[in-house]
Enzyme design. Structure first.
Site, PDB file in Angstrom:
ATOM      1  CE  LYS A   1     -16.006 -72.634  47.880  1.00 20.06           C
ATOM      2  NZ  LYS A   1     -16.464 -73.272  49.138  1.00 20.06           N
TER       3      LYS A   1
ATOM      4  NE  ARG B   1     -21.720 -76.897  52.530  1.00 14.13           N
ATOM      5  CZ  ARG B   1     -20.882 -75.933  52.169  1.00 14.13           C
ATOM      6  NH1 ARG B   1     -21.334 -74.850  51.579  1.00 14.13           N
ATOM      7  NH2 ARG B   1     -19.590 -76.026  52.434  1.00 14.13           N
TER       8      ARG B   1
ATOM      9  CE1 TYR C   1     -35.839 -51.333  29.251  1.00  9.74           C
ATOM     10  CE2 TYR C   1     -33.798 -51.992  30.332  1.00  9.74           C
ATOM     11  CZ  TYR C   1     -34.607 -51.956  29.207  1.00  9.74           C
ATOM     12  OH  TYR C   1     -34.179 -52.556  28.065  1.00  9.74           O
TER      13      TYR C   1
ATOM     14  CG  MET D   1     -28.430 -58.034  29.858  1.00 11.95           C
ATOM     15  SD  MET D   1     -29.046 -58.820  28.368  1.00 11.95           S
ATOM     16  CE  MET D   1     -30.708 -59.248  28.861  1.00 11.95           C
TER      17      MET D   1
END
Ligand SMILES: *Cc1c(COP(=O)(O)O)cnc(C)c1O
Length: 349
Positions: free
Chosen positions: A35, A130, A244, A292
């Site tokens: 998956k 679930r 940053y 990023m």
């Protein structure tokens, strides 16, 4: 080499499947869970390599993923869908011969009406809360469902990565209570459950993460390595900051490499000022916030300027990197971005 290179060792993947297969007795079938695009590594290539190794049954989360795996494998192997038979998926399930793991009376009704005679499995909930039917719902439909010969009855363990967790034995008992006496093949265990021992193996196991080299399968062979090219290097003086927010400050005159790769590539922002990259066997700490598309790395202690730095490889597994970002190997793998150049090594097909 402008973009980062993700190398996927298909021989290691195959070796992990064989190793997990060898942990159960020969009458227990070992499937493969592919998956989320084969845990981020490319479902088609991964499924073909696992089929080559001997896997005959594959599991995905959704019908669309099953379609991609069917395209890669062709007819033959069984491809099962954990989310079952969802509204709108009937044509895909039929045309690509997918096997939904039906998880409610509603899904059983939908499947029997839309595709009578088409293979299906049953998913039971033994405590994870679930997916799957709980005891009262299963008791109400079991006779009708079993008349149509499901391919498999399965459930899933919530705490299998903690061997001493009392929930393992409780779920095992519930699974027995719900399925003993039924002649359909049964499956309870993913990677963690295989390691819990033969009581948990039943007729088929469903490993995912262990195939890809992740915990709790500690004996796994590493499958992925990820190398980030150095774009630029610079010297910073004492008290200068990097990145940053200026969250990293040079305590001594330092040399910083800016590498290509950032949180848009799945290198989580939580790794800021915490993770390490490697030049050969030498660790180099992340300096400042992960941005990023770029990460600053302190290479002051290196004798040479490297052309790239490794963030996953022989010196740092997915689980070690995950620990530095307060997460798990599963999230690291499935976050790996689409911008990488993917290189597959080994395999035959
Ligand atoms: C994801 C999943 C698996 C595989 O789990 P791993 O922990 O990756 O081995 C098996 N069964 C179900 C139902 C799953 O959702």
């Amino acid at each position: 080499m402008g973009t980062a290179t993700l190398t996927i060792d298909l021989d290691a993947l195959a070796a992990n499947w064989r190793a997990l297969d060898a942990m159960t007795s020969t009458d227990v079938q070992t499937a493969a869970v592919v998956k989320a695009d084969g845990y981020g590594l490319g479902a088609g290539r991964v499924a073909r390599a696992l089929a080559q190794a001997g896997a005959r049954r594959f599991f995905v989360a959704a019908a669309e993923e099953g379609a991609a795996v069917r395209q890669a494998l062709g007819p033959g192997p069984e491809i099962s869908i954990f989310s079952g038979h969802m509204r709108g998926d009937t044509d895909m399930i039929h045309d690509l011969y997918l096997t939904p793991m039906l998880n409610s009376i509603e899904q059983i009704t939908r499947h029997f009406e839309a595709l009578p005679g088409h293979p299906f499995g049953i998913q039971l909930d033994t405590g994870m809360n679930r997916l799957g039917m709980e005891l009262p719902e299963w008791a109400a439909i079991a006779e009708i469902a079993l008349q149509q010969s499901p391919t498999l009855i399965m459930s899933h363990l919530a705490c299998a990565d903690e061997p001493d967790h009392p929930m393992n034995a409780a779920q095992l008992k519930t699974f027995h209570d719900m399925t003993d006496g039924v002649t359909v093949p049964r499956s309870l265990s993913a990677t963690g459950g295989i390691l819990l021992g033969p009581d948990y193996h039943f007729d088929l196991t469903r490993p995912g993460i262990g195939l890809y080299g992740g915990a709790p399968f500690d004996a796994a062979t590493p499958v992925v390595s990820l190398s980030l090219p150095v774009i630029q290097t610079r010297d910073v003086e004492t008290d200068e900051t990097v990145g940053y927010g200026g969250t990293w400050t040079a305590e001594i005159a330092s040399r910083i490499a800016t590498v290509s790769g950032g949180y848009a590539d799945g290198l989580l922002r939580k790794m800021s000022n915490k993770a390490r990259l490697f030049h050969e066997d030498t660790p180099c700490p992340v300096a400042g916030r992960v941005s990023m598309d770029m990460i600053g790395v302190d290479i002051t202690h290196l004798a040479e300027t490297p052309s790239c730095l490794d963030i996953l490889g022989p010196n740092q597994t997915v689980d070690q990197l995950a620990a530095m970002a307060d997460t798990i190997g599963y999230e690291i793998l499935t976050s790996l971005g689409a911008r990488y150049t993917r290189r597959y090594s080994g395999g035959h097909a």
